[in-house]
Design a protein around this motif. Structure first.
Motif, mmCIF file in Angstrom:
data_model
loop_
_atom_site.group_PDB
_atom_site.id
_atom_site.type_symbol
_atom_site.label_atom_id
_atom_site.label_comp_id
_atom_site.label_asym_id
_atom_site.label_seq_id
_atom_site.Cartn_x
_atom_site.Cartn_y
_atom_site.Cartn_z
ATOM 1 N N ILE A 189 71.032 40.663 107.041
ATOM 2 C CA ILE A 189 71.442 42.242 106.982
ATOM 3 C C ILE A 189 72.616 42.388 106.563
ATOM 4 O O ILE A 189 73.068 43.354 107.205
ATOM 5 C CB ILE A 189 70.767 42.835 108.249
ATOM 6 C CG1 ILE A 189 71.193 42.265 109.569
ATOM 7 C CG2 ILE A 189 69.329 42.792 108.228
ATOM 8 C CD1 ILE A 189 71.125 43.121 110.788
ATOM 9 N N TRP A 241 74.321 45.618 105.627
ATOM 10 C CA TRP A 241 74.632 46.777 106.340
ATOM 11 C C TRP A 241 75.664 46.803 107.521
ATOM 12 O O TRP A 241 75.829 47.510 107.945
ATOM 13 C CB TRP A 241 73.123 46.950 107.420
ATOM 14 C CG TRP A 241 71.937 47.519 106.389
ATOM 15 C CD1 TRP A 241 71.745 49.052 106.446
ATOM 16 C CD2 TRP A 241 71.286 47.052 105.832
ATOM 17 N NE1 TRP A 241 70.836 49.191 105.567
ATOM 18 C CE2 TRP A 241 70.232 48.022 105.100
ATOM 19 C CE3 TRP A 241 70.839 45.652 105.354
ATOM 20 C CZ2 TRP A 241 69.373 47.688 104.371
ATOM 21 C CZ3 TRP A 241 70.020 45.378 104.438
ATOM 22 C CH2 TRP A 241 68.855 46.414 104.069
ATOM 23 N N HIS A 291 65.086 51.427 106.828
ATOM 24 C CA HIS A 291 64.526 50.053 106.560
ATOM 25 C C HIS A 291 63.670 49.829 107.861
ATOM 26 O O HIS A 291 64.472 49.634 108.662
ATOM 27 C CB HIS A 291 65.129 48.944 105.751
ATOM 28 C CG HIS A 291 65.928 49.517 104.594
ATOM 29 N ND1 HIS A 291 65.727 48.876 103.325
ATOM 30 C CD2 HIS A 291 66.839 50.581 104.382
ATOM 31 C CE1 HIS A 291 66.231 49.615 102.466
ATOM 32 N NE2 HIS A 291 67.029 50.615 102.992
ATOM 33 N N ALA A 311 69.253 55.610 106.031
ATOM 34 C CA ALA A 311 69.300 54.280 105.291
ATOM 35 C C ALA A 311 69.792 53.035 105.988
ATOM 36 O O ALA A 311 70.216 51.993 105.402
ATOM 37 C CB ALA A 311 70.543 54.596 104.055
ATOM 38 N N ILE A 352 68.771 50.207 109.187
ATOM 39 C CA ILE A 352 67.844 49.077 109.329
ATOM 40 C C ILE A 352 67.553 48.646 110.478
ATOM 41 O O ILE A 352 68.567 48.547 111.463
ATOM 42 C CB ILE A 352 68.119 47.860 108.381
ATOM 43 C CG1 ILE A 352 67.063 46.822 108.229
ATOM 44 C CG2 ILE A 352 69.214 47.178 108.800
ATOM 45 C CD1 ILE A 352 66.930 46.000 107.204
ATOM 46 N N GLU A 408 65.107 57.178 104.392
ATOM 47 C CA GLU A 408 65.457 55.868 103.724
ATOM 48 C C GLU A 408 65.475 54.652 104.975
ATOM 49 O O GLU A 408 66.602 53.847 104.583
ATOM 50 C CB GLU A 408 66.423 56.009 102.780
ATOM 51 C CG GLU A 408 66.076 57.082 101.460
ATOM 52 C CD GLU A 408 66.773 56.678 100.128
ATOM 53 O OE1 GLU A 408 67.807 56.246 100.300
ATOM 54 O OE2 GLU A 408 66.661 57.482 99.322
ATOM 55 N N THR A 424 62.162 45.697 109.318
ATOM 56 C CA THR A 424 61.763 44.581 108.988
ATOM 57 C C THR A 424 61.725 43.953 110.280
ATOM 58 O O THR A 424 62.014 44.071 111.350
ATOM 59 C CB THR A 424 62.864 43.594 107.889
ATOM 60 O OG1 THR A 424 62.233 42.642 107.629
ATOM 61 C CG2 THR A 424 64.322 43.562 108.884
#
Ligand SMILES: [Zn+2]
Ligand SMILES: [Zn+2]
Length: 331
Positions: free
Chosen positions: A158, A161, A275, A250, A252, A273, A277
């Motif tokens: 990541i 970010w 994310h 946007a 994560i 938006e 994971t």
């Protein structure tokens, strides 16, 4: 080198025979390697919270009886002191061929599907899964195999970010979280806010470089949409809900902890938006990179060694959260 495998034919192992029951210490035959296999004489195995989840029956697919333990260091004939990469893939699929054996659909992991390190000896499919410790102490180094490498990979994935000035919130400052703070400190210019339920772990987070460290019940005060990145090392319903609230549009959320939680996902439920994971362990190359960081001396992690026979006491302490860093079982 003295390697006593040939001098003995039985070993001590601590074995999970049924979920929700204590592990039993028993004598077992020392594994005999065939073909490419190699035997490691275990010197230390870290006690991971995953081991508690397995023993407590949260992963019923784990075949029993099982020797737990996936953070293993020891000595291998001809190789000296090594750390064991515990994800053993098929070595044919696209994941294996790209060096991501931890994602192999046919992969087996020591301490889950194959017997692990809560024993005096461990059978490993190939010496390619053994990395030389080159001077690191095996008892101290054992946790690098999971607590060290898992947050390393999560953060590596990541990086986009983690721009200078970004904020990362880290939920859970246990074995993995303490490494994560140090990687963020040393490899990025992000601001780190740590969240935990234990004031001692919050002090530890500040000592390791967190800008701010707050109790979980105060974490909502960090504010909605206050972080580009949220790393959840717990993974419960409540921590994932907290992560979903804290993450900026946007941004994560990375779930690393396997407490079994879920959180709703959908348009309108979350900031635009966002994310989501998960991140699972690391690759052999990630483990090599972590060993290099450890050898440079920049990483600080706390290890308390415990005799192998006290495995059930050790699991209880991890269950209660009564460990500052990592317990390492020593046969
Ligand atoms: Zn683990
Ligand atoms: Zn594979």
């Amino acid at each position: 080198m003295s390697f006593d495998r040939y001098a003995r034919n039985s070993m001590r192992a601590t074995v999970l025979h049924a979920f929700h029951t204590p592990l039993r210490t028993e004598e077992r035959p020392v594994p005999q390697p065939r073909g490419e296999e190699i035997v490691v004489r275990v010197k230390g195995t870290g006690v991971c919270h995953s081991d508690v989840h397995i023993a407590d029956g949260e992963f019923q697919e784990v075949p029993l009886p099982r020797v737990l333990g996936h953070e293993i260091a020891g000595e291998a004939e001809g190789l000296g002191d090594v750390i064991v990469y515990a994800h053993w893939g098929c070595r044919r699929c696209s994941f294996c061929r790209s060096g991501q054996e931890q994602l192999c659909p046919e992969g087996v992991e020591a301490g889950w599907v194959r017997d692990g390190g809560y024993a005096e000896y461990l059978l490993v499919p190939s010496k390619r899964y053994l990395l030389s410790l080159e001077g690191l102490d095996p008892v101290h180094a054992a946790p690098l195999a999971d607590a060290g490498v898992t947050p390393y990979r999560a953060i590596r994935r990541i990086r986009a970010w983690l721009q200078p000035g970004a904020t990362a919130v880290l939920i859970g400052v246990g074995g993995l979280g303490q490494f994560a703070i140090q990687y963020l400190r040393d490899l990025t210019e992000t601001r780190v806010n740590a969240v935990d339920r234990d004031p001692a772990k919050l002090r530890r987070a500040r000592d390791l470089g967190a800008s701010d460290a707050v109790l979980v019940e105060e974490a909502a005060g960090l504010g909605p949409e206050s972080a580009q990145v949220v790393l959840d090392f717990v993974g419960s319903d409540s921590t994932l809900g907290l992560a979903a609230m804290l993450v900026r549009r946007a941004g994560i959320v990375v779930q690393v902890g396997i407490a079994g939680g879920t959180t709703p996902f959908g348009m309108g439920l979350l900031s635009p938006e966002v994310h989501f994971t998960s991140s699972v362990s690391g690759s052999l190359r990630d483990l090599q990179a972590v060993l290099e960081l450890a050898r440079k001396g920049g990483l600080d992690w706390h290890v308390e060694s415990v005799p192998l026979e006290q495995v059930n006491l050790a699991l209880d302490r991890v269950r209660r959260g009564d460990v500052l860093g990592r317990l390492v079982l020593v046969p």
